[in-house]
Design a protein around this motif. Structure first.
Motif, short mmCIF file in Angstrom:
data_model
loop_
_atom_site.label_atom_id
_atom_site.label_comp_id
_atom_site.label_asym_id
_atom_site.label_seq_id
_atom_site.Cartn_x
_atom_site.Cartn_y
_atom_site.Cartn_z
N HIS A 1 0.84 -1.20 0.00
CA HIS A 1 0.00 0.00 0.00
C HIS A 1 0.88 1.25 0.00
N ILE A 2 1.95 1.21 0.76
CA ILE A 2 2.88 2.35 0.81
C ILE A 2 3.56 2.54 -0.55
N ILE A 3 3.98 1.45 -1.18
CA ILE A 3 4.61 1.54 -2.50
C ILE A 3 3.65 2.16 -3.51
N ALA A 4 2.40 1.75 -3.44
CA ALA A 4 1.41 2.26 -4.38
C ALA A 4 1.07 3.72 -4.13
N SER A 5 1.32 4.22 -2.91
CA SER A 5 0.93 5.58 -2.55
C SER A 5 2.07 6.59 -2.58
N ARG A 6 3.31 6.14 -2.63
CA ARG A 6 4.47 7.04 -2.45
C ARG A 6 4.54 8.15 -3.50
N ASN A 7 4.13 7.87 -4.75
CA ASN A 7 4.26 8.88 -5.80
C ASN A 7 3.29 10.04 -5.62
N ARG A 8 2.32 9.87 -4.76
CA ARG A 8 1.39 10.97 -4.46
C ARG A 8 2.15 12.15 -3.87
N TRP A 9 3.21 11.86 -3.11
CA TRP A 9 4.04 12.91 -2.52
C TRP A 9 5.45 12.93 -3.12
N GLN A 10 5.70 12.03 -4.09
CA GLN A 10 7.00 11.93 -4.77
C GLN A 10 8.14 11.73 -3.77
N VAL A 11 7.94 10.78 -2.89
CA VAL A 11 8.94 10.44 -1.88
C VAL A 11 9.25 8.96 -1.97
N SER A 12 10.31 8.54 -1.31
CA SER A 12 10.66 7.12 -1.28
C SER A 12 9.68 6.36 -0.40
N ALA A 13 9.58 5.08 -0.65
CA ALA A 13 8.70 4.24 0.16
C ALA A 13 9.14 4.26 1.63
N MET A 14 10.45 4.22 1.85
CA MET A 14 10.96 4.25 3.22
C MET A 14 10.62 5.57 3.91
N ALA A 15 10.73 6.69 3.18
CA ALA A 15 10.43 7.99 3.77
C ALA A 15 8.95 8.08 4.14
N LEU A 16 8.08 7.54 3.29
CA LEU A 16 6.64 7.56 3.60
C LEU A 16 6.34 6.68 4.80
N ALA A 17 6.98 5.53 4.87
CA ALA A 17 6.77 4.65 6.03
C ALA A 17 7.20 5.35 7.32
N HIS A 18 8.35 6.03 7.27
CA HIS A 18 8.84 6.74 8.45
C HIS A 18 7.86 7.85 8.86
N ARG A 19 7.31 8.55 7.87
CA ARG A 19 6.37 9.64 8.17
C ARG A 19 5.08 9.09 8.80
N LEU A 20 4.62 7.95 8.29
CA LEU A 20 3.43 7.33 8.87
C LEU A 20 3.68 6.94 10.32
N HIS A 21 4.86 6.42 10.61
CA HIS A 21 5.21 6.06 11.99
C HIS A 21 5.31 7.31 12.84
N GLU A 22 5.90 8.37 12.29
CA GLU A 22 6.06 9.63 13.01
C GLU A 22 4.71 10.21 13.41
N LEU A 23 3.70 10.01 12.57
CA LEU A 23 2.35 10.54 12.83
C LEU A 23 1.46 9.51 13.53
N SER A 24 2.08 8.44 14.04
CA SER A 24 1.37 7.39 14.79
C SER A 24 0.33 6.65 13.95
N LEU A 25 0.54 6.63 12.63
CA LEU A 25 -0.34 5.85 11.76
C LEU A 25 0.19 4.44 11.56
N LEU A 26 1.41 4.21 12.01
CA LEU A 26 1.99 2.87 12.08
C LEU A 26 2.51 2.67 13.50
N THR A 27 2.22 1.54 14.09
CA THR A 27 2.77 1.22 15.40
C THR A 27 4.25 0.89 15.26
#
Length: 360
Positions: A244-270
């Motif tokens: 899901h993260i891979i499919a969504s990353r281009n929405r913000w033009q960021v790497s998959a890892m960067a998006l995962a980190h941001r989701l964790h930072e915003l408590s959207l990932l445990t």
């Protein structure tokens, strides 16, 4: 007549110690030290030897005096991993890029710098303040390089022979500069650009922008700038899988890892979910690269400069002549910011040789 500061600049640019340059130029280290201190002038023959050893035109070593960029003025990423020689090599490359920037400034009307000083601010709040000040639309940013250049930040490449150096930034005569390592993925380069903007906003003019704390602050700023909290929270990515993260990353033009980190930072990932996603992404090749990633960004400033030069030559050839540098040297600062093939189409076209036709 040799200019001592230019000899030192050229030596650092080539990553040479005095002992190494002494061997290459067949000149004693004692003489080299005297040349750099300005207490002795080289003979014409020794001056030519120095120019050859440094791969610099003799005229460059005879130009006007140059000020060094102080080490403390530059925000280097991962400074502890860079040797002093590589640091000085990148720093001297930045000084030569300043010459190119001044050359471009004299020929084009560029935007005045508009980078707010938000020293001491929370990185998330600082990113939000900057977005409001620059009137950025909600969501992702189309082109980070164009955004920086539009606000008066001069953007250049980290010279190709300084590839061990990550991105870096500094302010020179009230003008902010950002240097990007364009050998990396486009997503990583965009994040580096936002990270260096974070240093300019959060740390310029205060304490030296170095150390783990300032790096973390710049990373948080970059994440919040490229992936605004409101946009991420509205994306439906809570407890997202790696796919899901891979499919969504281009929405913000960021790497998959960067998006995962941001989701964790915003408590959207445990914590557990974040670790699991990172393992999956690494297994799929997203830790070392960005399969199916976005196209590289380009510099509109340099592209425009290429289009407005005389038709019989290129920006690089003109600048190299005026600055007493080689074309190859100047290409290192802009090649990665231009579309593929730009240099082939803008180089001077050699005149065609006449053909001999035998008449009966």
């Amino acid at each position: 007549m040799l200019t001592p500061s230019r000899l030192k600049l050229a030596r650092h640019r080539r990553g040479l110690t005095r002992e190494q340059l002494s061997k290459l130029a067949s000149i004693t280290t004692r003489s080299l030290l005297a040349y750099e201190n300005g207490t002795q002038r080289p003979s014409p023959d020794n001056l030519d030897r120095l120019a050859d050893a440094l791969d610099m035109p003799t005229a460059f070593l005879q130009g006007g005096d140059v000020d060094e960029i102080p080490v403390e003025a530059i925000s280097f990423r991962a400074l502890s991993k860079i040797t002093a020689g590589k640091r000085d090599m990148a720093r001297s490359a930045g000084r030569i890029a300043l010459m190119l920037a001044q050359w471009i400034d004299q020929r084009r009307a560029l935007p005045r710098p508009d980078v707010p000083n938000l020293v001491g601010a929370d990185p998330e709040k600082a990113a939000e303040t900057l977005r409001n000040r620059w009137e950025l639309p909600a969501g992702g940013i189309d082109c980070m390089i164009n955004l920086l250049e539009g606000r008066g930040v001069r953007v250049f490449c980290v010279a190709m022979d300084c590839h061990e150096v990550d991105a870096y930034s500094f302010v020179w005569n009230a003008t902010p500069f950002v240097f990007l390592n364009t050998t990396k993925t486009a997503e990583r380069t965009r994040f580096d650009a936002a990270h260096e903007l974070g240093h300019l906003v959060l740390h310029a003019g205060s304490r030296p922008a170095r150390g783990p704390q300032t790096e973390r602050e710049a990373d948080r700023f970059a994440g919040a700038l490229l992936m605004p909290g409101a946009s991420i929270l509205a994306s439906g990515l809570r407890n997202a899988s790696a796919q899901h993260i891979i499919a969504s990353r281009n929405r913000w033009q960021v790497s998959a890892m960067a998006l995962a980190h941001r989701l964790h930072e915003l408590s959207l990932l445990t914590d557990w979910g974040y670790r699991a996603v990172c393992i999956d992404l690494a297994r799929l090749g997203y830790r070392s690269g960005e399969p199916g990633g976005i196209a590289p960004e380009h510099s509109q400033v340099v592209m425009d400069a290429l289009q407005t030069t005389r038709p019989d030559t290129s920006l690089v050839a003109q600048a190299a002549h005026d600055l007493h540098l080689t074309v190859g040297e100047l290409e290192k600062y802009i090649r990665g910011l231009l579309p593929e093939g730009s240099f082939a189409t803008h180089r001077r076209t050699p005149p065609s040789r006449p053909t001999l036709t035998l008449l009966p």
